[in-house]
Design an enzyme around this catalytic site. Structure first.
Site, short mmCIF file in Angstrom:
data_model
loop_
_atom_site.label_atom_id
_atom_site.label_comp_id
_atom_site.label_asym_id
_atom_site.label_seq_id
_atom_site.Cartn_x
_atom_site.Cartn_y
_atom_site.Cartn_z
N LYS A 179 -13.94 -6.35 2.79
CA LYS A 179 -14.17 -5.79 4.12
C LYS A 179 -13.68 -4.35 4.18
CE LYS A 179 -11.72 -5.84 7.92
NZ LYS A 179 -12.03 -4.47 8.40
N GLU A 253 -0.74 -3.22 -0.84
CA GLU A 253 -0.50 -1.77 -0.98
C GLU A 253 -0.34 -1.22 0.42
OE1 GLU A 253 -0.23 -0.12 -3.75
OE2 GLU A 253 -1.17 -1.35 -5.28
N CYS A 287 -1.41 7.38 1.92
CA CYS A 287 -0.22 6.51 1.93
C CYS A 287 0.93 7.14 1.15
CB CYS A 287 -0.57 5.16 1.33
SG CYS A 287 -1.44 5.33 -0.24
N GLU A 384 5.98 6.60 9.32
CA GLU A 384 4.78 7.20 8.75
C GLU A 384 3.92 7.77 9.88
OE1 GLU A 384 2.01 4.37 7.06
OE2 GLU A 384 1.71 5.69 5.34
P1 NAD Z 1 -4.54 -1.24 9.10
O1 NAD Z 1 -3.49 -2.10 8.50
O2 NAD Z 1 -4.61 -1.11 10.56
O3 NAD Z 1 -5.98 -1.73 8.64
C1 NAD Z 1 -6.31 -1.91 7.28
C2 NAD Z 1 -7.43 -2.93 7.17
O4 NAD Z 1 -6.94 -4.21 7.60
C3 NAD Z 1 -8.63 -2.63 8.04
O5 NAD Z 1 -9.79 -2.97 7.29
C4 NAD Z 1 -8.45 -3.57 9.22
O6 NAD Z 1 -9.66 -3.93 9.85
C5 NAD Z 1 -7.81 -4.77 8.57
N1 NAD Z 1 -6.99 -5.63 9.44
C6 NAD Z 1 -6.38 -5.32 10.60
N2 NAD Z 1 -5.68 -6.39 11.06
C7 NAD Z 1 -5.83 -7.38 10.15
C8 NAD Z 1 -5.33 -8.71 10.03
N3 NAD Z 1 -4.50 -9.23 10.93
N4 NAD Z 1 -5.67 -9.44 8.95
C9 NAD Z 1 -6.47 -8.92 7.99
N5 NAD Z 1 -6.99 -7.68 8.04
C10 NAD Z 1 -6.66 -6.91 9.10
O7 NAD Z 1 -4.34 0.15 8.38
P2 NAD Z 1 -5.16 1.49 8.58
O8 NAD Z 1 -4.68 2.12 9.84
O9 NAD Z 1 -6.62 1.24 8.42
O10 NAD Z 1 -4.71 2.33 7.29
C11 NAD Z 1 -3.63 3.13 7.29
C12 NAD Z 1 -2.47 2.47 6.56
O11 NAD Z 1 -2.85 2.10 5.22
C13 NAD Z 1 -1.30 3.40 6.39
O12 NAD Z 1 -0.11 2.74 6.72
C14 NAD Z 1 -1.33 3.74 4.89
O13 NAD Z 1 -0.09 4.11 4.36
C15 NAD Z 1 -1.84 2.50 4.29
N6 NAD Z 1 -2.43 2.76 2.95
C16 NAD Z 1 -1.74 2.33 1.85
C17 NAD Z 1 -2.25 2.59 0.58
C18 NAD Z 1 -1.51 2.14 -0.65
O14 NAD Z 1 -2.12 2.14 -1.73
N7 NAD Z 1 -0.26 1.74 -0.56
C19 NAD Z 1 -3.46 3.26 0.43
C20 NAD Z 1 -4.13 3.68 1.59
C21 NAD Z 1 -3.60 3.42 2.85
#
Ligand code: NAD
Length: 476
Positions: A179, A253, A287, A384
């Protein structure tokens, strides 16, 4: 200051359809749920209507993945699987311009990044893991795949995160249901077309679009054997709770708050480039962004002066313009979060400095910003922000730098700038971060494992280590 004539990349190369279905069992299908709109964050133009997968749709996708796993993919030799991965990698290269333009339109990142960083690394990832597919016996993690992988990714590197997830999963013999994030679904759907073009057997890759509920349905589906998630720490914790007690293998991650540490013997101009790259690359939606600058007190004034001068030359605007350095914030919601946390910085007494520039009137924009006078206790030093905002702290001794750098719930990455090799090694040993860059920052390579400590998650993606999360791990 130079004036640049506009040099926009043409968007004519991309055919954006008015609406998109779900990619299940090798075909685009309507789905049984509702739909949502994806917009261009630089203009707020609605780009397309995209299907929101229901629980029943996710179930169909998981069934398709299970059938493909049992009947085709897990029975195929590694050398045969590799041929598909190589084919996908080559098509990504051939259609690179199309992918880059679409990524910049849907995400807001500058075309020079999507074209020169995201897409080439995406192709490299598929090439790299194609090479592993017939050599798994040398992996150290066994050769047996897990089954069906449920993968959920964020919006900051939509195609790159897809590649990090799908390439190792397929190389190891798993099938996937992935997804993309709700604000950036389009390149994943173009990737689905690439799977068709590569004649990938139906059901090996399934792409279901939607928001949190769709993600929840994937990770909690009983027939999913592996959950791979990249996103916020908050959602990562919810997922860890949802799968606790099940047999599912999980990799997470999550977020970061990296320290970028500049010692007084560092080459200052290079360090300034590294600071800029560390926090303003991809609008700071990274991230592992170097969002905390730790600068040695004796050179702090000089570094800040040169940093401000360099920041004043950053070109902000149309993501499709080849001269653009800083593009649009990915969504109105993310812009709101960046504004709110920056206002907390003001209220806590930190001093804000931002690049003076005219922001476009449409779309989501935030100027490159630094906060000085930041202390460890400030929320902008701890949380963050996930935007183009740098918090600046100072230190006197290497031990103080280590203590401040490690004083965070996160542990994803760090940067060290110094002339001394011995200091690089000693700092790398003492910093609690999954990746430590020395005299450079934000460098990614498919051969190199990436991942965090503490609240930045667990498991590694990339390199040989990236195979571990997709294999049963029996002794080889
Ligand atoms: P998010 O956690 O809001 O969403 C990430 C994904 O999870 C989206 O596809 C979203 O639809 C889905 N999602 C939301 N709630 C969910 C649930 N309860 N169960 C399953 N899926 C769910 O994050 P974001 O705002 O899209 O991304 C930013 C964050 O991602 C930042 O904190 C960043 O640091 C992190 N990030 C980490 C890495 C890494 O490799 N460590 C890489 C990129 C981004």
């Amino acid at each position: 200051m130079f004036e640049y004539a506009p040099a926009p990349e043409s968007r004519a190369i991309v055919d954006i359809k008015p609406s998109y279905g779900l990619f299940i069992n090798g075909e685009f299908v309507d789905g049984t749920g509702t739909s949502f709109k994806t917009v261009n964050p630089a203009t707020e133009e609605v780009l397309a209507e995209v299907a929101e997968a229901s629980d029943a749709d996710v179930d169909e996708a998981v069934k398709a993945a299970r059938r493909a796993y049992t009947r085709v993919w897990s029975r195929m030799s590694g050398a045969e699987r590799a041929k598909y991965l190589y084919r996908i990698a080559r098509i990504i290269q051939e259609r690179g311009r199309e992918l880059a333009v679409l990524e910049s339109i849907d995400n807001g990142k500058p075309i020079k990044e999507s074209r020169d960083v995201d897409v080439p690394i995406v192709a490299a990832h598929f090439f790299y893991y194609a090479g592993w597919a017939d050599k798994l016996k040398y992996s150290g993690y066994g050769e047996t795949p897990l089954g069906v992988a449920g993968q959920v990714i964020p919006w900051n590197f939509p195609l790159l995160m897809l590649a990090w997830k799908i390439a190792p999963a397929l190389a190891c013999g798993n099938t996937v249901v992935l997804k993309p994030a709700e604000t950036t679904p389009l390149t994943a759907l173009l990737f689905a077309e690439i799977c068709q073009q590569a004649d990938l057997p139906p059901g090996v890759v399934n792409i279901v679009t939607g928001a949190g509920d769709t993600g929840r349905a994937i990770v909690s589906h009983p027939d999913v054997d592996k959950v791979a998630f990249t996103g916020s720490t908050e959602v990562g914790k919810a997922i860890a709770r949802a799968v606790a007690g099940s047999e599912k293998k999980v990799t997470l991650e999550l977020g970061g708050k990296a320290a970028n540490i500049v010692f007084d013997d560092a080459p200052i101009d290079q360090a300034v480039e590294g600071i800029v790259d560390g926090i303003f690359f991809n609008q700071g939606h990274v991230c592992c962004a170097g969002s905390r600058l730790l600068v040695q007190e004796s050179v702090a004034d000089e570094v800040l002066e040169r940093l401000k001068r360099r920041m004043s030359t950053l070109r902000m605007g149309d993501p499709l313009d080849k001269n653009t350095d800083v593009g649009a914030i990915n969504s109105g919601e993310q812009l709101k979060r960046i504004r709110e946390l920056s206002e907390v910085g003001d209220a806590e007494g930190a001093e804000r400095w931002e690049v003076a520039c005219d922001l476009p009137t449409k779309g989501f924009w935030f100027p490159p910003t630094i906060f000085t006078g930041v202390s460890q206790a400030h929320r902008i030093a701890r949380e963050e922000i996930f935007g183009p905002v740098l918090s600046v702290l100072t230190f006197r001794t290497p031990s103080e730098a280590v203590e401040k750098a490690n004083n965070t719930p996160f542990g994803l990455s760090a940067g060290v700038w110094t002339d001394k090799g011995s200091r690089i090694l000693s700092m790398a040993n003492r910093l609690r971060a999954g990746v430590v860059w020395a005299n450079t920052f934000n460098k990614f390579d498919p051969t190199s494992p990436f991942g965090g400590y503490k609240e930045s998650g667990y498991g590694r993606e990339g390199g040989r280590h990236g195979l571990e999360g997709y294999l049963k791990g029996e002794a080889s």
